[in-house]
Write a protein that holds these residues in place. Structure first.
Motif, PDB file in Angstrom:
ATOM      1  N   ARG A  69     -67.501 -11.306 -70.861  1.00  0.00           N
ATOM      2  CA  ARG A  69     -67.923 -11.713 -69.365  1.00  0.00           C
ATOM      3  C   ARG A  69     -67.370 -13.316 -69.387  1.00  0.00           C
ATOM      4  NH1 ARG A  69     -70.270 -13.622 -66.097  1.00  0.00           N
ATOM      5  NH2 ARG A  69     -72.417 -13.087 -66.758  1.00  0.00           N
ATOM      6  N   GLU A  70     -68.433 -13.891 -70.937  1.00  0.00           N
ATOM      7  CA  GLU A  70     -68.366 -15.144 -71.472  1.00  0.00           C
ATOM      8  C   GLU A  70     -67.569 -15.622 -71.654  1.00  0.00           C
ATOM      9  OE1 GLU A  70     -72.445 -13.154 -70.833  1.00  0.00           O
ATOM     10  OE2 GLU A  70     -71.462 -12.432 -71.714  1.00  0.00           O
ATOM     11  N   GLN A  71     -66.595 -15.217 -72.918  1.00  0.00           N
ATOM     12  CA  GLN A  71     -65.580 -15.235 -73.180  1.00  0.00           C
ATOM     13  C   GLN A  71     -64.174 -15.555 -71.903  1.00  0.00           C
ATOM     14  OE1 GLN A  71     -63.106 -14.321 -77.067  1.00  0.00           O
ATOM     15  NE2 GLN A  71     -63.503 -12.973 -75.933  1.00  0.00           N
ATOM     16  N   LEU A  72     -64.010 -14.123 -71.085  1.00  0.00           N
ATOM     17  CA  LEU A  72     -63.962 -14.498 -69.451  1.00  0.00           C
ATOM     18  C   LEU A  72     -63.689 -15.876 -68.442  1.00  0.00           C
ATOM     19  CD1 LEU A  72     -61.449 -13.106 -67.911  1.00  0.00           C
ATOM     20  CD2 LEU A  72     -62.905 -12.229 -66.626  1.00  0.00           C
ATOM     21  N   ALA A  73     -64.846 -16.183 -68.710  1.00  0.00           N
ATOM     22  CA  ALA A  73     -65.517 -17.270 -67.665  1.00  0.00           C
ATOM     23  C   ALA A  73     -64.940 -18.270 -68.394  1.00  0.00           C
ATOM     24  CB  ALA A  73     -67.261 -17.275 -67.405  1.00  0.00           C
ATOM     25  N   LEU A  74     -65.050 -18.424 -69.603  1.00  0.00           N
ATOM     26  CA  LEU A  74     -64.906 -19.536 -70.041  1.00  0.00           C
ATOM     27  C   LEU A  74     -63.466 -20.489 -70.785  1.00  0.00           C
ATOM     28  CD1 LEU A  74     -65.635 -22.334 -72.130  1.00  0.00           C
ATOM     29  CD2 LEU A  74     -65.037 -20.744 -73.997  1.00  0.00           C
ATOM     30  N   ILE A  75     -62.594 -18.589 -70.327  1.00  0.00           N
ATOM     31  CA  ILE A  75     -60.759 -18.730 -70.650  1.00  0.00           C
ATOM     32  C   ILE A  75     -60.862 -19.113 -69.232  1.00  0.00           C
ATOM     33  CG2 ILE A  75     -59.048 -17.753 -71.310  1.00  0.00           C
ATOM     34  CD1 ILE A  75     -60.332 -15.952 -72.568  1.00  0.00           C
ATOM     35  N   TYR A  76     -60.916 -18.595 -68.405  1.00  0.00           N
ATOM     36  CA  TYR A  76     -60.332 -19.119 -66.577  1.00  0.00           C
ATOM     37  C   TYR A  76     -61.244 -20.478 -66.379  1.00  0.00           C
ATOM     38  CZ  TYR A  76     -61.056 -19.100 -61.590  1.00  0.00           C
ATOM     39  OH  TYR A  76     -60.888 -19.489 -60.510  1.00  0.00           O
ATOM     40  N   SER A  77     -62.289 -21.160 -67.194  1.00  0.00           N
ATOM     41  CA  SER A  77     -63.162 -22.342 -66.750  1.00  0.00           C
ATOM     42  C   SER A  77     -61.677 -23.157 -67.047  1.00  0.00           C
ATOM     43  CB  SER A  77     -63.872 -22.233 -67.013  1.00  0.00           C
ATOM     44  OG  SER A  77     -63.970 -22.909 -68.647  1.00  0.00           O
ATOM     45  N   GLY A  78     -60.108 -23.084 -67.899  1.00  0.00           N
ATOM     46  CA  GLY A  78     -59.387 -23.654 -68.993  1.00  0.00           C
ATOM     47  C   GLY A  78     -58.146 -24.457 -67.727  1.00  0.00           C
ATOM     48  N   PHE A  79     -58.225 -22.425 -66.475  1.00  0.00           N
ATOM     49  CA  PHE A  79     -57.155 -23.165 -65.899  1.00  0.00           C
ATOM     50  C   PHE A  79     -57.008 -24.458 -64.578  1.00  0.00           C
ATOM     51  CE2 PHE A  79     -56.349 -20.167 -68.010  1.00  0.00           C
ATOM     52  CZ  PHE A  79     -54.482 -19.228 -68.196  1.00  0.00           C
ATOM     53  N   THR A  80     -56.212 -24.974 -64.262  1.00  0.00           N
ATOM     54  CA  THR A  80     -56.342 -25.951 -63.728  1.00  0.00           C
ATOM     55  C   THR A  80     -55.212 -25.957 -62.374  1.00  0.00           C
ATOM     56  OG1 THR A  80     -54.024 -27.459 -63.925  1.00  0.00           O
ATOM     57  CG2 THR A  80     -57.106 -27.507 -64.707  1.00  0.00           C
ATOM     58  N   GLU A  81     -54.434 -24.080 -62.475  1.00  0.00           N
ATOM     59  CA  GLU A  81     -52.836 -23.790 -61.670  1.00  0.00           C
ATOM     60  C   GLU A  81     -52.504 -22.483 -61.637  1.00  0.00           C
ATOM     61  OE1 GLU A  81     -49.012 -24.605 -63.711  1.00  0.00           O
ATOM     62  OE2 GLU A  81     -50.517 -26.780 -63.692  1.00  0.00           O
ATOM     63  N   GLY A  82     -52.247 -21.517 -60.771  1.00  0.00           N
ATOM     64  CA  GLY A  82     -51.669 -20.349 -60.889  1.00  0.00           C
ATOM     65  C   GLY A  82     -53.557 -19.878 -60.025  1.00  0.00           C
ATOM     66  N   LEU A  83     -54.440 -20.609 -59.365  1.00  0.00           N
ATOM     67  CA  LEU A  83     -55.176 -20.274 -59.238  1.00  0.00           C
ATOM     68  C   LEU A  83     -55.583 -18.429 -57.607  1.00  0.00           C
ATOM     69  CD1 LEU A  83     -57.307 -22.746 -59.058  1.00  0.00           C
ATOM     70  CD2 LEU A  83     -57.250 -21.645 -60.400  1.00  0.00           C
ATOM     71  N   THR A  84     -54.208 -18.714 -56.890  1.00  0.00           N
ATOM     72  CA  THR A  84     -54.206 -17.571 -56.464  1.00  0.00           C
ATOM     73  C   THR A  84     -53.801 -16.079 -56.594  1.00  0.00           C
ATOM     74  OG1 THR A  84     -51.980 -18.415 -55.660  1.00  0.00           O
ATOM     75  CG2 THR A  84     -53.782 -19.251 -54.461  1.00  0.00           C
ATOM     76  N   LEU A  85     -52.830 -16.492 -57.704  1.00  0.00           N
ATOM     77  CA  LEU A  85     -52.439 -15.517 -58.503  1.00  0.00           C
ATOM     78  C   LEU A  85     -53.111 -14.459 -58.934  1.00  0.00           C
ATOM     79  CD1 LEU A  85     -50.026 -17.259 -61.322  1.00  0.00           C
ATOM     80  CD2 LEU A  85     -48.957 -16.049 -59.362  1.00  0.00           C
ATOM     81  N   PRO A  86     -52.643 -13.156 -58.674  1.00  0.00           N
ATOM     82  CA  PRO A  86     -53.463 -11.604 -58.922  1.00  0.00           C
ATOM     83  C   PRO A  86     -54.836 -11.810 -60.547  1.00  0.00           C
ATOM     84  CG  PRO A  86     -51.215 -10.668 -57.915  1.00  0.00           C
ATOM     85  CD  PRO A  86     -51.640 -11.982 -58.493  1.00  0.00           C
ATOM     86  N   ASP A  87     -54.062 -12.434 -61.327  1.00  0.00           N
ATOM     87  CA  ASP A  87     -55.346 -12.622 -62.096  1.00  0.00           C
ATOM     88  C   ASP A  87     -56.000 -13.019 -62.515  1.00  0.00           C
ATOM     89  OD1 ASP A  87     -53.256 -10.271 -63.957  1.00  0.00           O
ATOM     90  OD2 ASP A  87     -51.771 -11.783 -64.344  1.00  0.00           O
ATOM     91  N   LEU A  88     -55.555 -14.380 -61.596  1.00  0.00           N
ATOM     92  CA  LEU A  88     -56.588 -15.549 -62.096  1.00  0.00           C
ATOM     93  C   LEU A  88     -57.822 -15.232 -60.539  1.00  0.00           C
ATOM     94  CD1 LEU A  88     -56.755 -18.296 -63.322  1.00  0.00           C
ATOM     95  CD2 LEU A  88     -54.349 -17.115 -63.503  1.00  0.00           C
ATOM     96  N   GLN A  89     -57.560 -14.485 -60.023  1.00  0.00           N
ATOM     97  CA  GLN A  89     -58.021 -14.106 -58.824  1.00  0.00           C
ATOM     98  C   GLN A  89     -58.778 -13.041 -59.156  1.00  0.00           C
ATOM     99  OE1 GLN A  89     -56.231 -13.356 -55.532  1.00  0.00           O
ATOM    100  NE2 GLN A  89     -56.394 -15.787 -54.971  1.00  0.00           N
ATOM    101  N   ALA A  90     -58.983 -12.046 -60.164  1.00  0.00           N
ATOM    102  CA  ALA A  90     -59.685 -11.035 -60.740  1.00  0.00           C
ATOM    103  C   ALA A  90     -60.260 -11.583 -61.684  1.00  0.00           C
ATOM    104  CB  ALA A  90     -58.421 -10.416 -61.236  1.00  0.00           C
ATOM    105  N   ALA A  91     -59.969 -12.612 -62.345  1.00  0.00           N
ATOM    106  CA  ALA A  91     -60.217 -13.444 -63.482  1.00  0.00           C
ATOM    107  C   ALA A  91     -61.819 -13.961 -62.994  1.00  0.00           C
ATOM    108  CB  ALA A  91     -60.292 -13.951 -64.324  1.00  0.00           C
ATOM    109  N   GLN A  92     -61.475 -14.778 -62.116  1.00  0.00           N
ATOM    110  CA  GLN A  92     -62.910 -15.506 -61.190  1.00  0.00           C
ATOM    111  C   GLN A  92     -63.719 -14.474 -60.286  1.00  0.00           C
ATOM    112  OE1 GLN A  92     -62.158 -16.552 -57.211  1.00  0.00           O
ATOM    113  NE2 GLN A  92     -63.450 -18.309 -57.721  1.00  0.00           N
ATOM    114  N   THR A  93     -63.592 -13.808 -59.999  1.00  0.00           N
ATOM    115  CA  THR A  93     -64.229 -12.493 -59.545  1.00  0.00           C
ATOM    116  C   THR A  93     -65.341 -11.655 -60.414  1.00  0.00           C
ATOM    117  OG1 THR A  93     -62.791 -12.032 -57.715  1.00  0.00           O
ATOM    118  CG2 THR A  93     -64.774 -10.006 -58.557  1.00  0.00           C
ATOM    119  N   LEU A  94     -64.269 -10.992 -61.835  1.00  0.00           N
ATOM    120  CA  LEU A  94     -65.927 -10.705 -62.340  1.00  0.00           C
ATOM    121  C   LEU A  94     -66.318 -11.660 -63.329  1.00  0.00           C
ATOM    122  CD1 LEU A  94     -62.528  -7.968 -63.919  1.00  0.00           C
ATOM    123  CD2 LEU A  94     -64.923  -7.497 -63.083  1.00  0.00           C
TER     124      LEU A  94
END
Length: 553
Positions: free
Chosen positions: A517-542
């Motif tokens: 989960r920490e690894q996912l959070a770190l990867i997600y934090s590097g995204f600056t766009e596409g935040l409404t895509l299902p993958d990004l939203q799921a990553a934010q939630t988890l």
């Protein structure tokens, strides 16, 4: 023939008309016969009165047509062969000198007259022009016929440097035509470019070698011969550097970027494609669109879009592809338009944009059907099959997808096949048959290992991990191993989007890896766009919410 014989005094006029064609204008008839206007008017009136020809219009604006093709044939066959040749030569030269609009719009007419006159060099010239005009309008059957006629005429001429240069020009155009008609990896495409390469070496020609080598690199890419494609692209870079020519550098960087993508070398591909776009000059580079089969800027934008998605820039990827579509519409070149429509559909498949895929597929199907683009029609079938399966029609989706893959491979293309097989596997997952899905993914993996087409390698590993997870507890360890392999592959490629998906799957697994989960959070934090895509939203939630932490645990 008897009726013509009864009009003996004006038979010559009928014969000249027959040499011109089934239909002919008063202006061209006057120039070809050389008769005074009053005498010509009397002759044409008699022909009309006799019922042998029809007339439309009047005076110098009049045009005529033989009542029946057999009447034209009778008048034409009454001429001696030598006289026919003389008339064809005269008509061809008149058209060339006095009718520039016909030269521009009907070069095939001049090719016919010069060919019948035995003036082979001129016939070759105008057959090539007619082929290029047909190619620019995506009338591929006509273009192929004209180029074949030109090559046939050339073969009857004595060997010379001029003949070799003319053949090189035709083989290049023929290669572009075969790309559009039959596909990048079709045997006739390879034959044309290989012959063109032989001619370049024979002539010591460097500049013309660029489109030839680029054509060969595309052949190797779509035949899934990626080492050969990279070798050709490297050769182009060497030639451009040695020549110190920014125009040649543009095409070399484009080839290098395009050849780097299939191997999963996303950063390298992006560097070369962005360098090519920076060097792009529409005045210098747009003209060779038909030599290179596609508008050059469109190609750069399409492959940049495909590279930006795995690198983690989905919004920029869609914007680049949309720009490629707009550019292709602006230059009004259907083969150039088919490229971003298909690969734009693939990008939208990957991010799950069902409506976007349908839109791309609808336009692609229309233009591919109209123009006879075999490869792109197969691609449209694949896109359409996916939309049907996404809508729940798994049976039809399966059948159409298999048909599309079969048609794609029938052109000689092997590039993209592992991705298409992964689409089949995803349909089986949704249809509730993970066992069938696993077999398909193993076939896709085998294809990757055989060809080294690695742009989708991380995703195929991830999908294998998810399917193994569905198959039961005894598969859990294998599932986690696959997901970890997917994560490592994505990370090695700098493919943040694939990396995010692999990390997301690890968090969702029954036995997630420590620190997932920490690894996912770190990867997600590097995204600056596409935040409404299902993958990004799921990553934010988890990764960032209490609910996500509970779900992960």
């Amino acid at each position: 023939m008897a009726r013509l014989d009864r009009l003996d005094s004006i038979r010559d006029v009928a014969q000249v008309g027959a040499v011109i064609g089934r239909e002919f204008t008063h202006e061209l008839l006057a120039a070809a016969t050389g008769l005074p206007e009053l005498e010509l008017e009397r002759a044409t009136n008699q022909l009309v009165t006799s019922g042998l020809v029809f007339r439309r219009g009047s005076d110098n604006q009049a045009s005529y047509a033989f009542k029946h093709a057999l009447v034209q044939d009778a008048a034409y066959s009454s001429l001696l062969h030598s006289r026919r040749q003389q008339l064809h030569a005269r008509i061809g030269l008149i058209l060339e000198e006095r009718f520039p609009e016909i030269v521009a719009t009907e070069p095939e007419l001049l090719a016919h007259h010069f060919g019948q006159a035995g003036l082979l060099e001129k016939a070759v010239e105008y057959n090539e022009l007619a082929g290029r005009r047909a190619l620019s309008r995506s009338v591929l059957t006509e273009a192929l016929a004209r180029f074949d006629n030109a090559l046939s005429g050339l073969s009857a001429l004595p060997p010379s440097e001029e003949r070799s240069r003319r053949e090189l020009s035709i083989q290049l155009a023929l290669g572009s035509t075969h790309v559009a008609a039959h596909g990048f990896a079709a045997p006739p495409t390879a034959d044309a470019y290989r012959r063109a390469r032989e001619l370049c070496e024979e002539l010591g020609e460097t500049r013309q070698l660029f489109p030839v080598l680029y054509g060969l690199s595309l052949y190797h890419i779509y035949a899934a011969e990626f080492t050969e494609a990279r070798s050709v692209a490297d050769r182009l870079l060497e030639l451009a550097e040695a020549d110190n020519d920014s125009g040649l550098s543009f095409f070399a960087h484009r080839a290098a970027g395009v050849s780097a993508f299939p191997a999963g070398e996303f950063t390298r591909a992006r560097i070369h494609l962005e360098e090519a776009l920076a060097l792009y000059d529409p005045r210098a580079h747009r003209a060779p669109a038909f030599v290179y089969a596609f508008d050059p800027r469109v190609v750069c934008l399409v492959y940049l879009a495909r590279t930006l998605l795995p690198l983690g820039f989905p919004d920029q990827a869609l914007a680049a592809n949309d720009e490629a579509v707009a550019e292709a519409h602006a230059v009004d070149h259907r083969n150039s338009l088919a490229l971003p429509l298909f690969f734009g559909g693939v990008i939208r498949q990957i991010i799950g944009d069902h409506e976007g895929v349908q839109e791309q597929c609808s336009e692609l199907t229309r233009i591919a059907s109209e123009a006879g683009f075999r490869l792109w029609l197969a691609g449209a079938t694949i896109l359409s099959a996916w939309t049907k399966a996404e809508a729940g029609d798994f049976g039809r989706g399966r059948l159409e997808l298999q048909r599309g893959i079969t048609e794609w491979r029938a052109t000689g293309a092997e590039f993209m096949v592992p991705y298409f097989i992964a689409l089949q596997a995803q349909i089986e997952v949704r249809a509730g048959d993970p066992g069938a899905a696993l077999l398909l993914l193993e076939a896709a993996q085998a294809g990757i290992e055989r060809t080294k087409e690695r742009w989708f390698a991380a995703e195929i590993l991830r999908l294998q991990g998810e399917v193994l997870l569905q198959l039961g507890e005894d598969k859990t360890r294998g599932s986690r191993d696959r997901l970890l392999d997917a994560l490592a592959t994505a990370r090695a490629q700098g493919a943040r989007f694939w990396e995010l998906r692999a990390a997301l799957s690890l968090v969702r697994a029954n036995c997630p890896a420590p620190g997932a989960r920490e690894q996912l959070a770190l990867i997600y934090s590097g995204f600056t766009e596409g935040l409404t895509l299902p993958d990004l939203q799921a990553a934010q939630t988890l990764a960032t919410t209490k609910e996500g932490r509970r779900a992960a645990n």
